[in-house]
Design an enzyme around this catalytic site. Sequence first.
Site, PDB file in Angstrom:
ATOM      1  CG  HIS A 221      -1.914   1.090   1.326  1.00 34.07           C
ATOM      2  ND1 HIS A 221      -2.232   1.922   0.299  1.00 34.07           N
ATOM      3  CD2 HIS A 221      -2.665   1.499   2.386  1.00 34.07           C
ATOM      4  CE1 HIS A 221      -3.123   2.813   0.707  1.00 34.07           C
ATOM      5  NE2 HIS A 221      -3.407   2.578   1.974  1.00 34.07           N
ATOM      6  CG  HIS A 260      -4.302   1.033  -8.374  1.00 39.15           C
ATOM      7  ND1 HIS A 260      -5.636   1.034  -8.054  1.00 39.15           N
ATOM      8  CD2 HIS A 260      -3.692   1.857  -7.497  1.00 39.15           C
ATOM      9  CE1 HIS A 260      -5.822   1.844  -7.019  1.00 39.15           C
ATOM     10  NE2 HIS A 260      -4.672   2.345  -6.657  1.00 39.15           N
ATOM     11  CG  ASP A 311       3.406   4.138  -4.075  1.00 40.88           C
ATOM     12  OD1 ASP A 311       2.278   3.620  -4.001  1.00 40.88           O
ATOM     13  OD2 ASP A 311       3.869   4.892  -3.210  1.00 40.88           O
TER      14      ASP A 311
HETATM   15  C1  SDX Z   1      -1.211   2.296  -3.447  1.00 37.56           C
HETATM   16  O1  SDX Z   1      -5.966   1.129  -3.233  1.00 37.56           O
HETATM   17  C2  SDX Z   1      -5.435   2.314  -3.441  1.00 37.56           C
HETATM   18  O2  SDX Z   1      -6.074   3.218  -3.879  1.00 37.56           O
HETATM   19  C3  SDX Z   1      -3.992   2.418  -3.039  1.00 37.56           C
HETATM   20  C4  SDX Z   1      -3.278   3.690  -3.467  1.00 37.56           C
HETATM   21  C5  SDX Z   1      -3.788   4.880  -2.730  1.00 37.56           C
HETATM   22  O3  SDX Z   1      -3.642   6.005  -3.242  1.00 37.56           O
HETATM   23  O4  SDX Z   1      -4.224   4.707  -1.561  1.00 37.56           O
HETATM   24  O5  SDX Z   1      -3.439   3.897  -4.851  1.00 37.56           O
HETATM   25  C6  SDX Z   1      -1.787   3.619  -3.136  1.00 37.56           C
HETATM   26  O6  SDX Z   1      -1.281   1.424  -2.635  1.00 37.56           O
HETATM   27  C7  SDX Z   1      -0.617   2.069  -4.807  1.00 37.56           C
HETATM   28  C8  SDX Z   1      -0.086   0.619  -4.949  1.00 37.56           C
HETATM   29  C9  SDX Z   1       1.325   0.590  -4.324  1.00 37.56           C
HETATM   30  N1  SDX Z   1       1.807  -0.811  -4.265  1.00 37.56           N
HETATM   31  C10 SDX Z   1       2.646  -1.294  -5.178  1.00 37.56           C
HETATM   32  O7  SDX Z   1       3.102  -0.666  -6.140  1.00 37.56           O
HETATM   33  C11 SDX Z   1       3.045  -2.746  -4.904  1.00 37.56           C
HETATM   34  C12 SDX Z   1       3.084  -3.516  -6.229  1.00 37.56           C
HETATM   35  N2  SDX Z   1       1.706  -3.642  -6.740  1.00 37.56           N
HETATM   36  C13 SDX Z   1       1.047  -4.896  -6.523  1.00 37.56           C
HETATM   37  O8  SDX Z   1       1.362  -5.559  -5.333  1.00 37.56           O
HETATM   38  C14 SDX Z   1      -0.422  -4.895  -6.910  1.00 37.56           C
HETATM   39  O9  SDX Z   1      -0.513  -4.338  -8.148  1.00 37.56           O
HETATM   40  C15 SDX Z   1      -1.439  -4.236  -6.004  1.00 37.56           C
HETATM   41  C16 SDX Z   1      -1.345  -4.746  -4.610  1.00 37.56           C
HETATM   42  C17 SDX Z   1      -1.282  -2.778  -6.034  1.00 37.56           C
HETATM   43  C18 SDX Z   1      -2.813  -4.595  -6.560  1.00 37.56           C
HETATM   44  O10 SDX Z   1      -2.894  -5.955  -6.550  1.00 37.56           O
HETATM   45  P1  SDX Z   1      -4.228  -6.751  -6.880  1.00 37.56           P
HETATM   46  O11 SDX Z   1      -5.296  -5.866  -7.401  1.00 37.56           O
HETATM   47  O12 SDX Z   1      -4.545  -7.613  -5.707  1.00 37.56           O
HETATM   48  O13 SDX Z   1      -3.784  -7.590  -8.126  1.00 37.56           O
HETATM   49  P2  SDX Z   1      -3.223  -9.047  -8.039  1.00 37.56           P
HETATM   50  O14 SDX Z   1      -2.247  -9.159  -6.911  1.00 37.56           O
HETATM   51  O15 SDX Z   1      -4.378  -9.991  -8.068  1.00 37.56           O
HETATM   52  O16 SDX Z   1      -2.384  -9.184  -9.396  1.00 37.56           O
HETATM   53  C19 SDX Z   1      -3.062  -9.498 -10.614  1.00 37.56           C
HETATM   54  C20 SDX Z   1      -1.983 -10.020 -11.540  1.00 37.56           C
HETATM   55  C21 SDX Z   1      -1.138 -11.116 -10.891  1.00 37.56           C
HETATM   56  O17 SDX Z   1      -0.634 -11.892 -11.962  1.00 37.56           O
HETATM   57  P3  SDX Z   1      -0.953 -13.477 -11.950  1.00 37.56           P
HETATM   58  O18 SDX Z   1      -0.326 -13.987 -10.665  1.00 37.56           O
HETATM   59  O19 SDX Z   1      -2.487 -13.573 -11.930  1.00 37.56           O
HETATM   60  O20 SDX Z   1      -0.315 -13.978 -13.201  1.00 37.56           O
HETATM   61  O21 SDX Z   1      -1.054  -8.978 -11.847  1.00 37.56           O
HETATM   62  C22 SDX Z   1       0.231  -9.318 -11.313  1.00 37.56           C
HETATM   63  C23 SDX Z   1       0.026 -10.390 -10.282  1.00 37.56           C
HETATM   64  O22 SDX Z   1       1.178 -11.204 -10.184  1.00 37.56           O
HETATM   65  N3  SDX Z   1       0.750  -8.108 -10.698  1.00 37.56           N
HETATM   66  C24 SDX Z   1       2.045  -7.796 -10.685  1.00 37.56           C
HETATM   67  C25 SDX Z   1       2.109  -6.565 -10.037  1.00 37.56           C
HETATM   68  N4  SDX Z   1       0.870  -6.175  -9.686  1.00 37.56           N
HETATM   69  C26 SDX Z   1       0.035  -7.149 -10.096  1.00 37.56           C
HETATM   70  N5  SDX Z   1       3.135  -8.442 -11.162  1.00 37.56           N
HETATM   71  C27 SDX Z   1       4.320  -7.810 -10.968  1.00 37.56           C
HETATM   72  N6  SDX Z   1       4.458  -6.629 -10.359  1.00 37.56           N
HETATM   73  C28 SDX Z   1       3.379  -5.971  -9.884  1.00 37.56           C
HETATM   74  N7  SDX Z   1       3.523  -4.792  -9.294  1.00 37.56           N
END
Ligand code: SDX
Length: 375
Positions: A221, A260, A311
């Site tokens: 997050h 996201h 981020d």
């Molecule tokens: C913030 O919610 C908000 O509004 C938050 C925020 C705010 O202003 O408050 O916007 C701030 O939290 C931004 C996000 C910061 N975090 C990161 O950058 C961490 C990296 N991002 C991921 O962990 C992920 O994208 C999330 C947690 C942000 C969202 O994850 P989801 O919606 O639960 O998606 P998921 O984990 O189900 O992923 C779907 C697919 C997966 O692939 P498969 O396993 O199905 O093949 O996408 C892939 C994931 O592996 N994936 C990524 C990825 N994000 C998703 N693969 C590599 N790197 C990534 N960053």
Amino acid sequence: MSAGEVQRGLEDVVALESQICFIDGAQGRLIYHGYDIRELAEHSTFEEVAYLLWYGRLPTTHQLDELRKRLASLRALPDPVVRILHETPPSANAMDVLRTAVSALALFEPAETQPGASSIGGAQRLTAVLPTILGHFHRGRLGLSPPDPSPDLSHAAWILNAIRGTEASELEVKGMDVALILHADHELNASTFAARVTASTLSDLYSAVTSAIGTLKGPLHGGANERVMELLDEIGTPPRAEEVVKSKLSRHERIMGFGHRVYKVEDPRATILREWSRRIGQAKGNLKFYDLLRSVEQVVHTEKGLYPNVDLYSGSVYTLLGIPRDLFTPLFASSRVVGWTAHVLEEYQDLRLIRPTARYVGPTDLAYVPLEKRG
Ligand code: SDX
């Protein structure tokens, strides 16, 4: 959704109605009380956006001036909290420091911490004082004098002064102000939801913000922008981006700053922060971070079709502004405290205890075996 169907992570669950923030994930739009974030980033200030989020309308000149003066008058910390900060180990996690200081503050401001105490005054107090907490902690760990809560500084200028102790240029203040505007609210993200859950029990504003700070600390997050900079350290030069990113993806590692839960296209905040990373980098003759991030973006989009989130570029902007890396997420909190408190106030206005259920999948009807018979 059929009764009893589990939605892990509450994905796509509509938990409540709100007038504060709208995210159009498909179109990549972010709106605060009807105003597009791109307009606000271009023309507004953090103080004006705080007024908008708390009151639901843009302020008049007089109202904005009053809010600016009010926030400036609320920057000082009570001595006992200053002492706690100066006793805190320099190696402490800055989000733990923020969370602890807000909890400690509550001991000295009882009026704001009664169950259901929901004044905008408490919201303004917490917004004004979070940068002071960071300034005292950071300057204390460097052995420097505490920050002077200069009332004539804008909130963005005050944050830069509280942490760096130096005058900031107009470009730096505008860059910080835009970053604060962009981080101020984001609908029901995890930390805001935590704040609303706390408020929905009629707990107080300070407890709700303490819940939110603890939630934002998580790297999925709030902590991602620090890890983006660690990734850039590892990559070193743009030609190495492909090799490093691909090896991480091959190990199913997440690339911080991408993806996201709601945006299916580029996070509009990333678009704006990318431009500010370039603008400030150019002004300082240092486009290293910008160039590296552009190369990372290309690889991640090609390999995973993922888009940048807020981020990805925020850490480069903060680094160029002279903010130490472990204060990036506390800075995020210093802005998001406006959104957290706006949502808490909205929850109080239409209170409903937030209490979902879980589908039980464990055993039932087990016979109790007395301890002496369990071997
Ligand atoms: C913030 O919610 C908000 O509004 C938050 C925020 C705010 O202003 O408050 O916007 C701030 O939290 C931004 C996000 C910061 N975090 C990161 O950058 C961490 C990296 N991002 C991921 O962990 C992920 O994208 C999330 C947690 C942000 C969202 O994850 P989801 O919606 O639960 O998606 P998921 O984990 O189900 O992923 C779907 C697919 C997966 O692939 P498969 O396993 O199905 O093949 O996408 C892939 C994931 O592996 N994936 C990524 C990825 N994000 C998703 N693969 C590599 N790197 C990534 N960053």
